[in-house]
Design a protein around this motif. Structure first.
Motif, mmCIF file in Angstrom:
data_model
loop_
_atom_site.group_PDB
_atom_site.id
_atom_site.type_symbol
_atom_site.label_atom_id
_atom_site.label_comp_id
_atom_site.label_asym_id
_atom_site.label_seq_id
_atom_site.Cartn_x
_atom_site.Cartn_y
_atom_site.Cartn_z
ATOM 1 N N ARG A 150 12.177 7.283 -2.993
ATOM 2 C CA ARG A 150 12.791 6.088 -2.380
ATOM 3 C C ARG A 150 13.887 6.450 -1.384
ATOM 4 O O ARG A 150 14.106 5.740 -0.423
ATOM 5 C CB ARG A 150 13.377 5.163 -3.442
ATOM 6 N N GLY A 151 14.598 7.540 -1.628
ATOM 7 C CA GLY A 151 15.699 7.898 -0.746
ATOM 8 C C GLY A 151 15.283 8.640 0.511
ATOM 9 O O GLY A 151 15.934 8.516 1.544
ATOM 10 N N LEU A 152 14.185 9.402 0.437
ATOM 11 C CA LEU A 152 13.767 10.193 1.599
ATOM 12 C C LEU A 152 12.393 9.783 2.153
ATOM 13 O O LEU A 152 12.262 9.489 3.332
ATOM 14 C CB LEU A 152 13.742 11.680 1.247
ATOM 15 N N LEU A 206 3.334 5.933 -2.865
ATOM 16 C CA LEU A 206 4.557 6.627 -3.270
ATOM 17 C C LEU A 206 4.717 6.629 -4.788
ATOM 18 O O LEU A 206 5.195 7.608 -5.362
ATOM 19 C CB LEU A 206 5.775 6.005 -2.589
ATOM 20 N N ASN A 207 4.313 5.538 -5.444
ATOM 21 C CA ASN A 207 4.361 5.506 -6.910
ATOM 22 C C ASN A 207 3.416 6.541 -7.500
ATOM 23 O O ASN A 207 3.740 7.197 -8.495
ATOM 24 C CB ASN A 207 4.013 4.119 -7.436
ATOM 25 N N ALA A 208 2.242 6.688 -6.899
ATOM 26 C CA ALA A 208 1.286 7.690 -7.375
ATOM 27 C C ALA A 208 1.871 9.094 -7.235
ATOM 28 O O ALA A 208 1.682 9.947 -8.113
ATOM 29 C CB ALA A 208 -0.026 7.577 -6.609
ATOM 30 N N LEU A 215 0.828 -1.205 0.000
ATOM 31 C CA LEU A 215 0.000 0.000 0.000
ATOM 32 C C LEU A 215 0.861 1.252 0.000
ATOM 33 O O LEU A 215 0.592 2.212 -0.726
ATOM 34 C CB LEU A 215 -0.954 0.001 1.182
ATOM 35 N N LYS A 216 1.897 1.245 0.813
ATOM 36 C CA LYS A 216 2.823 2.381 0.859
ATOM 37 C C LYS A 216 3.496 2.563 -0.499
ATOM 38 O O LYS A 216 3.629 3.682 -1.002
ATOM 39 C CB LYS A 216 3.869 2.175 1.943
ATOM 40 N N ILE A 275 6.094 2.581 -18.042
ATOM 41 C CA ILE A 275 7.538 2.545 -17.811
ATOM 42 C C ILE A 275 7.878 3.043 -16.410
ATOM 43 O O ILE A 275 8.637 2.411 -15.669
ATOM 44 C CB ILE A 275 8.283 3.368 -18.873
ATOM 45 N N ALA A 276 7.318 4.191 -16.036
ATOM 46 C CA ALA A 276 7.651 4.792 -14.734
ATOM 47 C C ALA A 276 7.170 3.918 -13.579
ATOM 48 O O ALA A 276 7.876 3.779 -12.577
ATOM 49 C CB ALA A 276 7.053 6.194 -14.626
#
Length: 193
Positions: A144-146, A18-20, A13-14, A62-63
């Motif tokens: 992804r990093g923060l 985050l992808n959205a 779910l997270k 792709i993204a």
């Protein structure tokens, strides 16, 4: 697949949220640059007030795939550290430390490759290049990093939560890492059968 890998309903779910967010940045940049015509002089195109309809669909596919790749790399190392130590706070930086070089290198290669499309004179390729380069950079660094670690750290053990029926299902068919290869977990079967 993230549920099968982690045994958690929170992690997938997270990842979807985050992808959205990452996709929103990409589509926002497309609208800002190509639909509204900002930077048209720099990129050498005449704004039409619209975006080629196939571009957002292609870019979404792709993204989203690249974002999930980065999420899998990150979560696999965090989960591995969590399974070994049962430390929900310490496993996040340990997992990031192990996956960050791979994610950073992959993102840099992909961003440069996509950015090369933006130097052409075909608007379709410029849209693809700018949108994808921005999406990859934002996803690998900010998302992804923060944001992912910032959300995981305070959630603690809840990151790996699933309701009891799903935990049983994961014990039966979930994926585990063993000797570097992912394979289905065989719980409840003896070696002799």
């Amino acid at each position: 697949m993230l549920f099968l890998m982690t045994g958690s309903v929170v992690a997938p779910l997270k990842a979807a949220v985050l992808n959205a967010l990452s996709l929103s940045v990409m589509f926002g940049a497309l609208v800002f640059v190509f639909q509204q015509g900002n930077l048209s002089g720099l990129l050498g195109f005449t704004p039409t007030g619209s975006i080629e309809p196939s571009v957002p669909i292609l870019m979404f596919c792709i993204a989203y795939g690249l974002s999930m790749d980065y999420e899998v790399f990150l979560l696999a190392r965090i989960k591995e550290s969590y399974d070994r130590t049962r430390d929900p706070v310490g496993s996040v930086p340990a997992g990031i430390a192990r996956s960050a070089p791979l994610v950073t290198a992959a993102a840099a290669v992909m961003a440069v490759s996509f950015a090369a499309y933006a130097t052409g004179r075909v608007v379709f390729l410029q849209q693809l290049g700018i949108g994808m380069a921005l999406a990859v950079l934002v996803d690998a660094t900010l998302i992804r990093g923060l944001l992912a670690p910032a959300l995981m750290r305070p959630a603690g053990h809840a990151n790996w939560w699933a309701p009891a029926p799903l935990r049983r299902l994961h014990r039966r068919i979930g994926l585990t890492e063993s000797d570097g290869a992912a394979r289905p977990a065989l719980v409840g079967q003896n070696a002799g059968s």
